[in-house]
Structure formats: C-alpha cells, structure tokens
Design an enzyme around this catalytic site. Structure first.
Site, PDB file in Angstrom:
ATOM      1  N   VAL A 268      -1.872  -3.012  -0.387  1.00 55.84           N
ATOM      2  CA  VAL A 268      -0.891  -3.723   0.557  1.00 55.84           C
ATOM      3  C   VAL A 268      -0.033  -3.031   1.277  1.00 55.84           C
ATOM      4  O   VAL A 268       0.674  -3.320   2.072  1.00 55.84           O
ATOM      5  CB  VAL A 268      -0.294  -4.877  -0.270  1.00 55.84           C
ATOM      6  CG1 VAL A 268      -1.119  -5.765  -0.858  1.00 55.84           C
ATOM      7  CG2 VAL A 268       0.508  -4.003  -1.599  1.00 55.84           C
ATOM      8  N   GLY A 296       2.168  -5.620  -7.782  1.00 51.82           N
ATOM      9  CA  GLY A 296       3.431  -4.941  -8.117  1.00 51.82           C
ATOM     10  C   GLY A 296       3.032  -3.876  -9.251  1.00 51.82           C
ATOM     11  O   GLY A 296       1.845  -3.827  -9.789  1.00 51.82           O
ATOM     12  N   LYS A 301      11.727   4.807 -15.683  1.00 54.40           N
ATOM     13  CA  LYS A 301      12.167   6.297 -16.230  1.00 54.40           C
ATOM     14  C   LYS A 301      13.584   5.818 -16.019  1.00 54.40           C
ATOM     15  O   LYS A 301      14.321   5.007 -15.258  1.00 54.40           O
ATOM     16  CB  LYS A 301      11.984   7.346 -15.022  1.00 54.40           C
ATOM     17  CG  LYS A 301      10.843   8.162 -15.496  1.00 54.40           C
ATOM     18  CD  LYS A 301      10.974   9.150 -16.441  1.00 54.40           C
ATOM     19  CE  LYS A 301       9.498   9.736 -16.625  1.00 54.40           C
ATOM     20  NZ  LYS A 301       9.447  10.074 -18.256  1.00 54.40           N
ATOM     21  N   LEU A 302      14.402   6.436 -16.820  1.00 59.03           N
ATOM     22  CA  LEU A 302      15.692   6.390 -16.896  1.00 59.03           C
ATOM     23  C   LEU A 302      16.263   7.069 -15.311  1.00 59.03           C
ATOM     24  O   LEU A 302      15.568   8.173 -15.060  1.00 59.03           O
ATOM     25  CB  LEU A 302      16.339   7.176 -17.942  1.00 59.03           C
ATOM     26  CG  LEU A 302      16.514   6.648 -19.304  1.00 59.03           C
ATOM     27  CD1 LEU A 302      17.206   7.487 -20.188  1.00 59.03           C
ATOM     28  CD2 LEU A 302      17.079   5.080 -19.321  1.00 59.03           C
ATOM     29  N   TYR A 362      12.522  -0.324  -9.978  1.00 61.28           N
ATOM     30  CA  TYR A 362      11.981  -1.716 -10.244  1.00 61.28           C
ATOM     31  C   TYR A 362      12.901  -2.844  -9.752  1.00 61.28           C
ATOM     32  O   TYR A 362      12.869  -3.940  -9.254  1.00 61.28           O
ATOM     33  CB  TYR A 362      11.447  -2.194 -11.587  1.00 61.28           C
ATOM     34  CG  TYR A 362      10.676  -3.295 -11.891  1.00 61.28           C
ATOM     35  CD1 TYR A 362       9.270  -3.472 -11.128  1.00 61.28           C
ATOM     36  CD2 TYR A 362      11.045  -4.329 -12.540  1.00 61.28           C
ATOM     37  CE1 TYR A 362       8.682  -4.509 -11.596  1.00 61.28           C
ATOM     38  CE2 TYR A 362      10.435  -5.673 -12.792  1.00 61.28           C
ATOM     39  CZ  TYR A 362       8.980  -5.455 -12.271  1.00 61.28           C
ATOM     40  OH  TYR A 362       8.218  -6.703 -12.466  1.00 61.28           O
TER      41      TYR A 362
HETATM   42  P1  NAI Z   1      -0.406  -6.279 -13.561  1.00 62.71           P
HETATM   43  O1  NAI Z   1      -0.185  -4.851 -13.553  1.00 62.71           O
HETATM   44  O2  NAI Z   1      -1.314  -6.890 -14.728  1.00 62.71           O
HETATM   45  O3  NAI Z   1      -1.281  -6.694 -12.066  1.00 62.71           O
HETATM   46  C1  NAI Z   1      -0.743  -6.172 -10.918  1.00 62.71           C
HETATM   47  C2  NAI Z   1      -2.039  -6.190  -9.854  1.00 62.71           C
HETATM   48  O4  NAI Z   1      -1.430  -5.810  -8.467  1.00 62.71           O
HETATM   49  C3  NAI Z   1      -3.105  -5.313 -10.296  1.00 62.71           C
HETATM   50  O5  NAI Z   1      -4.378  -6.037 -10.270  1.00 62.71           O
HETATM   51  C4  NAI Z   1      -3.151  -4.265  -9.286  1.00 62.71           C
HETATM   52  O6  NAI Z   1      -4.186  -3.602  -9.258  1.00 62.71           O
HETATM   53  C5  NAI Z   1      -2.587  -4.628  -8.066  1.00 62.71           C
HETATM   54  N1  NAI Z   1      -1.877  -3.957  -7.307  1.00 62.71           N
HETATM   55  C6  NAI Z   1      -0.859  -2.734  -7.457  1.00 62.71           C
HETATM   56  N2  NAI Z   1      -0.754  -2.123  -6.507  1.00 62.71           N
HETATM   57  C7  NAI Z   1      -1.413  -2.593  -5.340  1.00 62.71           C
HETATM   58  C8  NAI Z   1      -1.628  -2.346  -3.926  1.00 62.71           C
HETATM   59  N3  NAI Z   1      -0.886  -1.225  -3.379  1.00 62.71           N
HETATM   60  N4  NAI Z   1      -2.352  -3.065  -3.303  1.00 62.71           N
HETATM   61  C9  NAI Z   1      -2.987  -4.222  -3.820  1.00 62.71           C
HETATM   62  N5  NAI Z   1      -2.779  -4.482  -4.962  1.00 62.71           N
HETATM   63  C10 NAI Z   1      -2.347  -3.866  -5.744  1.00 62.71           C
HETATM   64  O7  NAI Z   1       0.981  -7.004 -13.272  1.00 62.71           O
HETATM   65  P2  NAI Z   1       1.395  -8.331 -13.702  1.00 62.71           P
HETATM   66  O8  NAI Z   1       1.968  -8.305 -15.191  1.00 62.71           O
HETATM   67  O9  NAI Z   1       0.274  -9.458 -13.500  1.00 62.71           O
HETATM   68  O10 NAI Z   1       2.484  -8.655 -12.595  1.00 62.71           O
HETATM   69  C11 NAI Z   1       2.266  -9.524 -11.348  1.00 62.71           C
HETATM   70  C12 NAI Z   1       3.584  -9.397 -10.411  1.00 62.71           C
HETATM   71  O11 NAI Z   1       4.637 -10.183 -11.441  1.00 62.71           O
HETATM   72  C13 NAI Z   1       4.423  -8.028 -10.330  1.00 62.71           C
HETATM   73  O12 NAI Z   1       4.756  -8.409  -9.052  1.00 62.71           O
HETATM   74  C14 NAI Z   1       5.283  -7.953 -11.357  1.00 62.71           C
HETATM   75  O13 NAI Z   1       6.237  -6.893 -11.035  1.00 62.71           O
HETATM   76  C15 NAI Z   1       5.583  -9.307 -11.770  1.00 62.71           C
HETATM   77  N6  NAI Z   1       6.168  -9.631 -12.902  1.00 62.71           N
HETATM   78  C16 NAI Z   1       5.758  -9.616 -14.072  1.00 62.71           C
HETATM   79  C17 NAI Z   1       6.240  -9.635 -15.203  1.00 62.71           C
HETATM   80  C18 NAI Z   1       5.735  -9.649 -16.497  1.00 62.71           C
HETATM   81  O14 NAI Z   1       6.245  -9.866 -17.559  1.00 62.71           O
HETATM   82  N7  NAI Z   1       4.182  -9.337 -16.598  1.00 62.71           N
HETATM   83  C19 NAI Z   1       7.779 -10.030 -15.452  1.00 62.71           C
HETATM   84  C20 NAI Z   1       8.419  -9.966 -14.154  1.00 62.71           C
HETATM   85  C21 NAI Z   1       7.832  -9.848 -12.859  1.00 62.71           C
END
Ligand code: NAI
Length: 456
Positions: A268, A296, A301-302, A362
């Site tokens: 992205v 995401g 890191k601190l 973040y």
């Molecule tokens: P995850 O790490 O399991 O999945 C994230 C996905 O985004 C992965 O498939 C990864 O390959 C993809 N990705 C990363 N960089 C990319 C890029 N440059 N281009 C295209 N795809 C890319 O993360 P999760 O836990 O499913 O989180 C999803 C969203 O929810 C994120 O934005 C995260 O910050 C947010 N979030 C998650 C929380 C949690 O407790 N899991 C809490 C608060 C927010």
C-alpha cells in the site's frame, strides 16, 4: 488464539471459584451465527422507556415501527415478560438536567431482569446542537451516564448511546440502523460508546445482506482482522477485493477464494496503490464503493530507543499510505455511483486515543487516522459518502498473541467485558459503517474495545 481463563470460568466449578475469590468473570459473548444472521435480533423482549415528553413519544413511535418490522417483541412494561433482551431509553425530549432522573431510575429498575448479552441503548439529542447551557448539560450528561451504565453491565451485556444530530428523528434510517446494530449480536464487543447519527442513509433492501451489490476493497486482507472483514463483507452480500503484500500472497489467495473475491498483491506504500486498487475493482466488478484501510504494522520501542527506520516505516504504512490513497479515493466519481454510496473506513486504535507505552510511532499514526477521518468527512458528505474510523482495543490476533503471557492476561481483563475481542467483532463494526443504513454516520471513530479502561 483462545482465552483459557474465559473457557475455565464460563461455567461449572471454575465460575464458582472465580466468584468466591472475587476474580473477573468474563461471559461468553453472543455473536452472530452466520447461518441465521441477526435472527433473533435481541436475546429477548425489547423494553422501550421514554422521558415522558411528547417529543420522546414521537421518537419512540418511530423506533417501535422499526422494531416491529424486524420481528422484535417490543413492550412498554415487563408484565408477563420472560426475559428482557434489551432496554431502549428514548430521552430526546429532556430540556433540563433534572428531567433525566426519572428515565435513569426507570432503566435502573430493569437492569436486574436483563438477560445474558442483553443490551441497553439510550437515544438522545447531541449536546453540541443545544442552544443553551442548560440544554447542553442535560444532553451531555447522558454521555457520561451511558459510559457508567456500561461499566455496571454483567453477563456480556452492553450499554451504548445514539446521539441524534442534524435535527434527525430517531426513526430516520441511520439512527434506526445504529439501533439495529447495537441491539444485534454484531455489536458483541462494542460497549460504552456513543454513535452520532444524522440525516442520510437508507434502509437496505435486505437487512440480512445489507452490502448486497456493493464492491468493497480491504487492505491487509491476508490474515487477522483484514481476513475477517473480507469474510463478513462477503457474508453481507459484498463483492470483495483483497489487497496484501506479495509475501502474504498465499494466505491472501486462500482468504479471497473462500469469500469468492479477487486478490491483488500490492504494497500500500506504492505511489500508484490507489490507482491499481481502483483498476482491479473496475476491471472485475465495474465499480468500487467501499475502501477499508486495514493494513498496518507494529514497530514497538520506547521513544528513547526508537530508530528512524522503525518510526518512518510504521508511519509510511499506517498513515502516509491511507492519506495518499485517499487523494484518489475521495476525488469526485472515484467511489460509488447513484445507487451505492462511497465509504472510506480506516483502522485506528485505542492506542491512538489514550497512548500506549512503547508505541509512540503507532499512536502517532493511529491518532493521525482519526484526524484524517474527521477532515475527510466533509468532502465525502458533499458527494453523499462518508468517512469513518474503527478503533479496536485488545483483539485476539497473531499480533496480540506475541505479547508475553502476564501482560496479555492483564490487557484482556482491562475492559468492561473482561476479555479480548475477536477479529470478527471489528469486522462487524466496519461492515455496519459500510452499509446503506449508516449513511448518516460520518467522521466518527467507533471503538470496538469492550470498553477498555483507557481513553475517553
Ligand atoms: P495483522 O498483522 O494480523 O495483519 C495485518 C495485515 O496487513 C497483514 O496481512 C500484512 O501482510 C498486511 N500489511 C502490512 N503491511 C502492508 C503493506 N505495506 N501493504 C499491504 N499490506 C500490508 O494485524 P491485525 O491485528 O489484523 O490488525 C489489522 C489492523 O487493525 C491494523 O491496522 C492494526 O493496527 C489495527 N489494530 C489491531 C489491533 C489488535 O488488537 N489486533 C488493535 C488496534 C488496531
């Protein structure tokens, strides 16, 4: 990732021990059964209370029409009622702070009869539209009231508010859509939240498939929350385009095949990312209506130990990419058409609201998502669209599975629902905001956090 403490204490001796020792007793939450979406809508009779004014009576009548249309058993009192599944309080007529005492206590008298995973929803007018301090105080007070009632809920029950804006009636499409979402199992992990609903939006042709005919693109779709957004959007009738980095290509293909959608391997942060997403959706489905910025990364890191690489790479993926892509997606004519409103929905985080140790990068990016969303809302509205964000709290994913055992347990119990949410809970909220009935909800950040004890 399973929550063994929840499994152990959800019944039998484990439950008794937890009760005796005064330990948290999280309840197994009612979640949507994909085979019988939203049926029944509430886990029992819906009790409707008002503030006793003519204004509230008129709003209540509009709500009753919807509830009856949805097949809900709705009553004005509990005579002969076996289980109260939800209490809806319509307080749209209060004018002075003292006016809220009676409806508040009437609700209080019903809380013990509320069933497991029951619901409290308070419908009122947004304080910001008040023309006197007295009126503003009487309305703003309900925000705090709802958040406290949510903290007093037991057995997986939740309490939320719907603040009406723009002079809309409670029975208008978006307040009604918000009410349906908050009553349903779809909102299992949403508690202590206020949804602002105004004019706009429309009832879907089929409430069980509200995204029917819509084309939805989800970034970061290979796994975790993104994969669930794909699955729920497909369940709700959407055609789905899933985007992820080439390294996640296999998982992406598996997710998209299961949902009958198409895969696009793409980073992205690429300059042409938005154009390629639009082109892929148009080539296959002729249109793109909804974009979900979910991709995401974490680089914790601190700040004292933070490196430029960790800060900059996170900012590039989590906030700079959505901002740049929206220059294309928010342009007139890019998303939607006459029958399908444009929607941009972005993943924020409670870390962006309350801050979180070790997550300066973040939190910067996720607070940026909230600012971007509020700023986009006006431009989107002028073409009949919306921009909203969803802020998850602690969600059980591969990301949170990496947290060491003790802090992970503590984080789970820090919400009013005393457990982590599931990716599907976040996906349900996103698909609600993508749906036609949410057209009057714009610029909002909806927390899906079980009322985590952080932030506002
Ligand atoms: P995850 O790490 O399991 O999945 C994230 C996905 O985004 C992965 O498939 C990864 O390959 C993809 N990705 C990363 N960089 C990319 C890029 N440059 N281009 C295209 N795809 C890319 O993360 P999760 O836990 O499913 O989180 C999803 C969203 O929810 C994120 O934005 C995260 O910050 C947010 N979030 C998650 C929380 C949690 O407790 N899991 C809490 C608060 C927010």
């Amino acid at each position: 990732m399973s929550d063994r403490y929840l499994d152990l204490t959800s019944g039998g001796p484990g439950r008794k021990i937890a009760k005796t020792l005064g330990l948290p007793q999280p309840a197994v939450l009612r979640r949507t059964d994909p085979d019988s979406v939203d049926s029944p809508l509430a886990p029992g009779t819906v009790l409707l209370l008002t503030d006793g004014t003519d204004a509230a009576a008129a709003d209540a009548a509009g709500i009753v029409d919807h509830l009856l249309g949805w097949g809900v058993d709705v009553r004005r009192d509990t005579v002969g009622v076996a289980t109260v599944g939800a209490v809806v309080v319509v307080a749209t007529g209060i004018g002075r702070s003292g006016d809220f005492t009676a409806p508040a206590l009437a609700l209080g008298a019903q809380l013990r009869s509320l069933g497991r995973s029951g619901r409290v929803v308070v419908v009122y007018r947004d304080a910001e539209e008040s023309d006197s301090p007295a009126l503003a105080a009487s309305r703003a007070g309900i925000d705090g009231f709802v958040r406290t009632v949510a903290k007093e809920m037991r057995g997986g029950a939740t309490a939320n508010g719907i603040a009406l804006t723009g002079g809309v009636d409670a029975g208008a499409p978006s307040p009604a859509g918000a009410l349906r979402f908050l009553l349903a199992a779809r909102s299992a992990f949403v508690s202590g939240q206020i949804l602002h609903a105004g004019p706009g939006g429309s009832a879907p042709a089929d409430w069980r498939r509200p995204l029917s005919g819509h084309v939805v693109a989800v970034t970061g779709a290979a796994r975790g929350i993104g994969a669930q957004i794909v699955a729920v959007a497909a369940r709700d009738g959407a055609k789905v385009v899933g985007i992820d980095v080439p390294a996640a290509g296999e998982a992406l293909a598996a997710t998209m095949n299961a949902a009958g959608g198409i895969s696009l391997q793409l980073d992205v942060t690429a300059d042409d990312a938005a154009d390629r997403i639009l082109a892929a959706a148009r080539a296959r489905y002729g249109r793109l209506d909804v974009v979900v910025h979910n991709a995401g990364i974490l680089r914790d890191k601190l700040l004292a130990n933070m490196t430029e690489e960790k800060f900059a790479s996170l900012v590039a993926v989590n906030i700079a990419a959505p901002v740049r892509m929206n220059e294309t997606f928010a342009a007139p004519g890019a998303l939607g058409d006459a029958d399908h409103a444009a929607r941009i929905i972005s993943l924020a985080s409670t870390s962006g609201i309350a801050g979180n140790r070790g997550q300066s990068n973040y939190s910067y990016a996720k607070a940026g998502i909230i600012g971007m969303t509020e700023s986009l809302a006006g431009a989107m509205a002028s073409a009949g669209g919306t921009a909203n964000a969803v802020a998850p709290g602690f969600i059980e994913t591969d990301m949170t599975a990496k947290i060491p055992a003790v802090p992970r347990q503590v984080s789970r119990r820090m919400s009013s629902l005393q457990q982590g949410g599931l990716p599907v809970d976040v996906a349900e909220a996103i698909c609600f905001l993508a749906s036609p009935q949410a057209g009057g909800i714009n610029g909002e950040t909806l927390r899906v956090c079980g009322q985590l004890v952080v932030g506002r």
